[in-house]
Design an enzyme around this catalytic site. Structure first.
Site, PDB file in Angstrom:
ATOM      1  N   LYS A  12       0.831  -1.159   0.144  1.00 19.78           N
ATOM      2  CA  LYS A  12      -0.021  -0.011  -0.053  1.00 19.78           C
ATOM      3  C   LYS A  12       0.746   1.180   0.173  1.00 19.78           C
ATOM      4  O   LYS A  12       2.203   1.190   0.141  1.00 19.78           O
ATOM      5  CB  LYS A  12      -1.108  -0.140   1.150  1.00 19.78           C
ATOM      6  CG  LYS A  12      -2.161  -1.153   1.021  1.00 19.78           C
ATOM      7  CD  LYS A  12      -3.063  -1.076   2.313  1.00 19.78           C
ATOM      8  CE  LYS A  12      -3.971  -2.234   2.089  1.00 19.78           C
ATOM      9  NZ  LYS A  12      -5.164  -2.157   3.371  1.00 19.78           N
ATOM     10  N   TYR A  52     -12.669  -1.964  -3.721  1.00 17.27           N
ATOM     11  CA  TYR A  52     -12.952  -2.262  -2.498  1.00 17.27           C
ATOM     12  C   TYR A  52     -14.407  -2.006  -2.182  1.00 17.27           C
ATOM     13  O   TYR A  52     -14.979  -1.475  -1.264  1.00 17.27           O
ATOM     14  CB  TYR A  52     -12.307  -0.841  -1.586  1.00 17.27           C
ATOM     15  CG  TYR A  52     -10.968  -1.433  -1.212  1.00 17.27           C
ATOM     16  CD1 TYR A  52     -10.817  -2.418  -0.464  1.00 17.27           C
ATOM     17  CD2 TYR A  52      -9.916  -0.704  -1.485  1.00 17.27           C
ATOM     18  CE1 TYR A  52      -9.468  -2.772  -0.045  1.00 17.27           C
ATOM     19  CE2 TYR A  52      -8.677  -1.099  -1.119  1.00 17.27           C
ATOM     20  CZ  TYR A  52      -8.442  -2.234  -0.380  1.00 17.27           C
ATOM     21  OH  TYR A  52      -7.235  -2.349   0.126  1.00 17.27           O
ATOM     22  N   PHE A  60     -15.367   3.755   6.858  1.00 20.96           N
ATOM     23  CA  PHE A  60     -14.069   3.838   6.482  1.00 20.96           C
ATOM     24  C   PHE A  60     -13.730   4.221   4.915  1.00 20.96           C
ATOM     25  O   PHE A  60     -12.806   4.428   4.388  1.00 20.96           O
ATOM     26  CB  PHE A  60     -12.979   3.051   7.001  1.00 20.96           C
ATOM     27  CG  PHE A  60     -13.419   1.663   6.878  1.00 20.96           C
ATOM     28  CD1 PHE A  60     -12.949   1.200   5.539  1.00 20.96           C
ATOM     29  CD2 PHE A  60     -14.063   0.673   7.712  1.00 20.96           C
ATOM     30  CE1 PHE A  60     -13.096  -0.315   5.373  1.00 20.96           C
ATOM     31  CE2 PHE A  60     -14.242  -0.672   7.479  1.00 20.96           C
ATOM     32  CZ  PHE A  60     -13.698  -1.121   6.364  1.00 20.96           C
ATOM     33  N   ARG A  88      -2.250 -14.040   4.357  1.00 21.27           N
ATOM     34  CA  ARG A  88      -2.748 -13.464   5.565  1.00 21.27           C
ATOM     35  C   ARG A  88      -2.104 -13.608   6.773  1.00 21.27           C
ATOM     36  O   ARG A  88      -2.007 -12.638   8.016  1.00 21.27           O
ATOM     37  CB  ARG A  88      -4.287 -14.075   5.671  1.00 21.27           C
ATOM     38  CG  ARG A  88      -5.062 -13.617   4.145  1.00 21.27           C
ATOM     39  CD  ARG A  88      -5.627 -12.389   4.344  1.00 21.27           C
ATOM     40  NE  ARG A  88      -6.637 -11.956   5.351  1.00 21.27           N
ATOM     41  CZ  ARG A  88      -7.489 -10.958   5.318  1.00 21.27           C
ATOM     42  NH1 ARG A  88      -7.463 -10.193   4.226  1.00 21.27           N
ATOM     43  NH2 ARG A  88      -8.098 -10.822   6.271  1.00 21.27           N
ATOM     44  N   THR A  94      -6.025  -6.814  10.819  1.00 24.86           N
ATOM     45  CA  THR A  94      -6.145  -5.537   9.976  1.00 24.86           C
ATOM     46  C   THR A  94      -5.804  -4.124  10.757  1.00 24.86           C
ATOM     47  O   THR A  94      -4.960  -3.574  10.317  1.00 24.86           O
ATOM     48  CB  THR A  94      -7.758  -5.328   9.856  1.00 24.86           C
ATOM     49  OG1 THR A  94      -8.110  -6.493   9.039  1.00 24.86           O
ATOM     50  CG2 THR A  94      -8.042  -3.794   8.860  1.00 24.86           C
ATOM     51  N   ARG A 105       2.030  -6.444   9.423  1.00 27.17           N
ATOM     52  CA  ARG A 105       1.133  -5.214   9.976  1.00 27.17           C
ATOM     53  C   ARG A 105       1.887  -4.938  11.619  1.00 27.17           C
ATOM     54  O   ARG A 105       1.734  -3.588  11.698  1.00 27.17           O
ATOM     55  CB  ARG A 105      -0.010  -5.417  10.180  1.00 27.17           C
ATOM     56  CG  ARG A 105      -0.794  -5.456   8.697  1.00 27.17           C
ATOM     57  CD  ARG A 105      -2.274  -5.937   8.487  1.00 27.17           C
ATOM     58  NE  ARG A 105      -2.676  -5.548   7.154  1.00 27.17           N
ATOM     59  CZ  ARG A 105      -3.807  -5.882   6.730  1.00 27.17           C
ATOM     60  NH1 ARG A 105      -4.585  -7.041   7.572  1.00 27.17           N
ATOM     61  NH2 ARG A 105      -4.381  -5.737   5.629  1.00 27.17           N
ATOM     62  N   ASN A 115      -2.258   0.160   6.776  1.00 26.35           N
ATOM     63  CA  ASN A 115      -1.486  -0.953   7.488  1.00 26.35           C
ATOM     64  C   ASN A 115      -0.637  -1.622   6.515  1.00 26.35           C
ATOM     65  O   ASN A 115      -0.777  -2.868   6.324  1.00 26.35           O
ATOM     66  CB  ASN A 115      -2.714  -1.953   7.840  1.00 26.35           C
ATOM     67  CG  ASN A 115      -3.822  -2.289   6.971  1.00 26.35           C
ATOM     68  OD1 ASN A 115      -3.769  -1.677   5.845  1.00 26.35           O
ATOM     69  ND2 ASN A 115      -4.881  -2.843   7.168  1.00 26.35           N
ATOM     70  N   HIS A 118      -2.177  -5.504   1.718  1.00 29.70           N
ATOM     71  CA  HIS A 118      -3.261  -6.191   1.278  1.00 29.70           C
ATOM     72  C   HIS A 118      -3.244  -7.584   0.835  1.00 29.70           C
ATOM     73  O   HIS A 118      -1.947  -7.933  -0.002  1.00 29.70           O
ATOM     74  CB  HIS A 118      -4.117  -5.456   0.051  1.00 29.70           C
ATOM     75  CG  HIS A 118      -5.391  -6.419  -0.515  1.00 29.70           C
ATOM     76  ND1 HIS A 118      -6.695  -6.250   0.220  1.00 29.70           N
ATOM     77  CD2 HIS A 118      -5.346  -7.290  -1.358  1.00 29.70           C
ATOM     78  CE1 HIS A 118      -7.508  -7.239  -0.393  1.00 29.70           C
ATOM     79  NE2 HIS A 118      -6.813  -7.856  -1.460  1.00 29.70           N
ATOM     80  N   GLU A 129      -9.431 -10.964  -7.845  1.00 29.20           N
ATOM     81  CA  GLU A 129      -8.591  -9.815  -7.650  1.00 29.20           C
ATOM     82  C   GLU A 129      -7.322  -9.822  -8.618  1.00 29.20           C
ATOM     83  O   GLU A 129      -6.903  -8.940  -8.714  1.00 29.20           O
ATOM     84  CB  GLU A 129      -8.071  -9.835  -6.093  1.00 29.20           C
ATOM     85  CG  GLU A 129      -9.248  -9.617  -5.169  1.00 29.20           C
ATOM     86  CD  GLU A 129      -8.989  -9.132  -3.738  1.00 29.20           C
ATOM     87  OE1 GLU A 129      -9.895  -8.635  -2.917  1.00 29.20           O
ATOM     88  OE2 GLU A 129      -7.720  -9.902  -3.270  1.00 29.20           O
TER      89      GLU A 129
HETATM   90  O1  CDP Z   1      -7.120  -5.955   4.437  1.00 31.54           O
HETATM   91  P1  CDP Z   1      -8.028  -6.649   5.397  1.00 31.54           P
HETATM   92  O2  CDP Z   1      -8.899  -7.808   4.716  1.00 31.54           O
HETATM   93  O3  CDP Z   1      -7.487  -7.122   6.647  1.00 31.54           O
HETATM   94  O4  CDP Z   1      -9.300  -5.744   6.244  1.00 31.54           O
HETATM   95  P2  CDP Z   1     -10.823  -5.411   5.365  1.00 31.54           P
HETATM   96  O5  CDP Z   1     -11.697  -5.304   6.868  1.00 31.54           O
HETATM   97  O6  CDP Z   1     -11.224  -6.094   4.463  1.00 31.54           O
HETATM   98  O7  CDP Z   1     -10.548  -3.850   5.036  1.00 31.54           O
HETATM   99  C1  CDP Z   1     -10.056  -3.555   4.125  1.00 31.54           C
HETATM  100  C2  CDP Z   1      -9.025  -2.408   4.339  1.00 31.54           C
HETATM  101  O8  CDP Z   1     -10.060  -1.255   4.901  1.00 31.54           O
HETATM  102  C3  CDP Z   1      -8.080  -2.605   5.484  1.00 31.54           C
HETATM  103  O9  CDP Z   1      -6.886  -3.143   5.272  1.00 31.54           O
HETATM  104  C4  CDP Z   1      -7.756  -0.947   5.977  1.00 31.54           C
HETATM  105  O10 CDP Z   1      -6.837  -0.331   4.950  1.00 31.54           O
HETATM  106  C5  CDP Z   1      -8.999  -0.291   5.910  1.00 31.54           C
HETATM  107  N1  CDP Z   1      -9.822  -0.370   7.052  1.00 31.54           N
HETATM  108  C6  CDP Z   1     -10.095   0.907   7.825  1.00 31.54           C
HETATM  109  O11 CDP Z   1      -9.464   1.819   7.421  1.00 31.54           O
HETATM  110  N2  CDP Z   1     -10.802   0.941   9.135  1.00 31.54           N
HETATM  111  C7  CDP Z   1     -11.187  -0.307   9.428  1.00 31.54           C
HETATM  112  N3  CDP Z   1     -11.926   0.030  10.510  1.00 31.54           N
HETATM  113  C8  CDP Z   1     -11.151  -1.394   8.818  1.00 31.54           C
HETATM  114  C9  CDP Z   1     -10.557  -1.390   7.631  1.00 31.54           C
HETATM  115 MG    MG Z   2     -10.118  -7.610   3.324  1.00 32.18          MG
END
Ligand code: CDP
Ligand code: MG
Length: 141
Positions: A12, A52, A60, A88, A94, A105, A115, A118, A129
């Site tokens: 990222k 996304y 968010f 993962r 996350t 992370r 973070n 992805h 994807e």
């Molecule tokens: O990336 P991951 O699959 O772990 O998390 P996600 O729930 O799919 O969310 C996608 C991305 O959104 C995260 O990696 C963060 O960059 C962002 N995010 C955020 O800014 N605030 C949150 N509360 C949750 C996710």
């Molecule tokens: Mg995700």
């Protein structure tokens, strides 16, 4: 031996800005994942919104799109045994405050949003994807 899989990984904008792409990819390569496709790009707003889209109702979302388009990203295909779950696991949770010790992370992320990485969340999502960013000829195992 678990089945060989492919997953989509993104380094990222916070990672490219801090020159951490090599340090992060070292974590993946050390654990047996191979980078079989890779490009450095700047996401357009439209691309980030589509990528996304599953999160579009989340509070968010707008901020996430702004962040993901704020600088270059590296999109890449990782290949190896159990690649989806392994990627993962190497990434960590996350929220970096909740991520396990030794994960990317925990060690590199700035915030829950910025973070660093992805990784696709399932084999099915991974296929979608990967196809979002790569044509077949751009993946060279
Ligand atoms: O990336 P991951 O699959 O772990 O998390 P996600 O729930 O799919 O969310 C996608 C991305 O959104 C995260 O990696 C963060 O960059 C962002 N995010 C955020 O800014 N605030 C949150 N509360 C949750 C996710
Ligand atoms: Mg995700």
């Amino acid at each position: 031996m678990p089945p060989v899989e492919r997953t989509l990984s993104i380094l990222k904008p916070d990672a490219t800005r801090r020159n951490l792409t090599g340090a992060i990819n070292d974590r993946f390569e050390r654990r047996g994942l191979r980078i079989v496709g890779q490009k450095r790009i700047k996401l357009t707003t439209e691309q980030a919104e589509r990528f996304y889209a599953v999160h579009r109702e989340r509070p968010f979302y707008r901020s996430l799109i702004e962040f993901m388009t704020s600088g270059p990203v590296v999109v890449q295909v990782l290949e190896g045994p159990d690649a989806v779950a392994l990627t993962r696991a190497i990434m960590g949770a996350t929220d970096p405050a909740k991520a396990a010790a030794g994960t990317i992370r925990r060690d590199f992320a700035e915030t829950i949003e910025a973070n660093s990485v992805h990784g696709s969340d399932s084999l099915e999502t991974a296929a979608q994807e990967i196809a979002f960013f790569f044509s077949t000829s751009e993946i060279v195992p």
